[in-house]
Design an enzyme around this catalytic site. Structure first.
Site, mmCIF file in Angstrom:
data_model
loop_
_atom_site.group_PDB
_atom_site.id
_atom_site.type_symbol
_atom_site.label_atom_id
_atom_site.label_comp_id
_atom_site.label_asym_id
_atom_site.label_seq_id
_atom_site.Cartn_x
_atom_site.Cartn_y
_atom_site.Cartn_z
ATOM 1 N N ARG A 239 1.359 -1.035 -0.174
ATOM 2 C CA ARG A 239 0.052 0.096 0.323
ATOM 3 C C ARG A 239 0.862 1.027 -0.193
ATOM 4 N NH1 ARG A 239 -3.429 -2.730 -1.961
ATOM 5 N NH2 ARG A 239 -4.928 -3.220 -0.790
ATOM 6 N N GLU A 268 -2.845 7.647 -3.948
ATOM 7 C CA GLU A 268 -3.436 7.049 -4.794
ATOM 8 C C GLU A 268 -5.570 7.948 -5.487
ATOM 9 O OE1 GLU A 268 -2.575 2.993 -4.869
ATOM 10 O OE2 GLU A 268 -3.632 2.701 -5.694
ATOM 11 N N HIS A 286 -0.800 0.278 -9.872
ATOM 12 C CA HIS A 286 -2.101 -0.801 -9.124
ATOM 13 C C HIS A 286 -2.258 -2.356 -9.762
ATOM 14 C CE1 HIS A 286 -3.441 -1.051 -4.277
ATOM 15 N NE2 HIS A 286 -3.142 -1.760 -5.085
HETATM 16 C C1 DGY Z 1 -5.768 -6.285 -2.942
HETATM 17 O O1 DGY Z 1 -6.130 -7.319 -3.238
HETATM 18 O O2 DGY Z 1 -5.634 -6.075 -1.601
HETATM 19 C C2 DGY Z 1 -4.365 -6.064 -4.197
HETATM 20 O O3 DGY Z 1 -4.142 -4.417 -3.147
HETATM 21 C C3 DGY Z 1 -5.170 -5.389 -5.427
HETATM 22 O O4 DGY Z 1 -5.375 -6.913 -5.746
#
Ligand code: DGY
Length: 325
Positions: A239, A268, A286
């Site tokens: 993240r 984001e 992402h």
């Molecule tokens: C998640 O699943 O947390 C990813 O960031 C997106 O697939």
């Protein structure tokens, strides 16, 4: 008994099918964009279940708006930092996520970013397409070595461990930083659990795989970036807010580290000023879990979690078992 369901985005067909089989009137937001908040708050009113994306903030306002009949929130992601789980639990709303199926796709992408950054793939692709390749040169696009170097894993859970396991072919030394020991990594790879500062000082590649919560927000800031080798690279597929992006831009601009491979960003879809200009960064939108197979399985899992929650059953991938107490 019919249930009122809202799905905040188109998801791959296997998931939509499962939702529609159980709940033919389920409404799906079909625009190919992040769901506008105002419209979302209108659409979710009175629903029994909502299937959300990581871009939907599922907070108190969201839950108040849906109403007290809300039984289940099913997130189409493994990460659920977009959801106020504590609040959901207090209201006895079950929350589902999609762990496991995206482990390989995500760690594959972390490797892709590691390679693209160290071997300057994006930069040299641009150069070649621009017609600037006029013949082999001894110093054209020199990059960093990977084989035999040290890989530092921050967060040795499913995805971090998968990233580490894939380093075998590159004969890398593996360090990791995590609250918990990862015996499998230690036994199979001889990986060593170290503190964060040691990992940052000794690694040639740092790959970030932690969850985002209050303890990991800005885990990597100016001080931490300052500890990395000038020749080292950082990769983030977890993240964005785990790294202080403004501090990272400074480090990239001043070349106090060699490069960064980023799939996630602090705000984001916005990028911090200056990041776009950093040629030593590879930036992807992402997409770490974005393979056809993976996104299809995530859709099935999210749909199955939703349906189980609507039926009053335990969702197969439940984030907050306490909600059932
Ligand atoms: C998640 O699943 O947390 C990813 O960031 C997106 O697939």
């Amino acid at each position: 008994m019919s249930h009122s369901v809202y799905v905040t985005s188109i998801i791959p067909e296997p998931g939509i099918q499962i939702v529609k089989d159980f709940c033919p009137d389920a409404e799906v937001y079909s625009e190919d964009q992040i769901h506008p908040r105002d419209l979302l708050l209108e659409k979710i009113k009175g629903r029994d279940g909502v299937l959300t994306l990581l871009t939907d903030a599922v907070d108190k306002e969201f839950m108040d708006t849906v109403g007290p009949q809300l039984k289940v929130i099913s997130n189409y992601a493994v990460g659920y930092n977009n959801i106020d789980v504590e609040e959901a639990t207090r209201r006895k709303i079950v929350v589902g996520n999609t762990p496991g199926v995206l482990t390989d796709a995500t760690s594959d992408m972390a490797w892709a970013l590691l390679f693209s950054t160290a071997r300057r793939c994006a930069e040299s692709d641009k150069f070649t397409r621009a017609g600037k390749f006029h013949g082999w040169r001894p110093t054209l696009f020199l990059g960093g070595d990977i084989t035999g170097r040290t890989l530092g894993i921050i967060g040795a859970g499913r995805i971090g461990a998968s990233m580490a396991m894939k380093s075998v072919g590159f004969r890398m030394k593996v360090l990791y930083f995590d609250l918990n020991e990862n015996k499998e990594m230690e036994e199979t790879l001889g990986a060593k659990k170290v503190d964060l500062d040691t990992l940052l000082k000794e690694s040639d590649f740092v790959s970030v795989h932690t969850i985002l919560d209050d303890t990991t927000r800005h885990l990597i800031g100016k001080r931490e970036l300052g500890m990395m080798k000038k020749s080292a690279y950082i990769v983030n597929t977890s993240r964005g807010p785990v790294i202080d992006e403004a501090a990272l831009v400074e480090a990239l601009k001043n070349k106090t580290i060699a490069g960064a491979g980023l799939d996630v960003y602090e705000d984001e879809p916005e990028l911090k000023p200056g990041l776009i200009e950093c040629e030593n960064a590879v930036l992807t939108p992402h997409i770490a879990s974005a393979t056809i197979w993976t996104r299809g399985r995530m859709a099935e899992m999210a749909a199955n979690n939703l349906v189980a929650g609507l039926k009053g059953e335990r969702p197969p991938n439940l984030v907050n078992p306490e909600a059932l107490d």
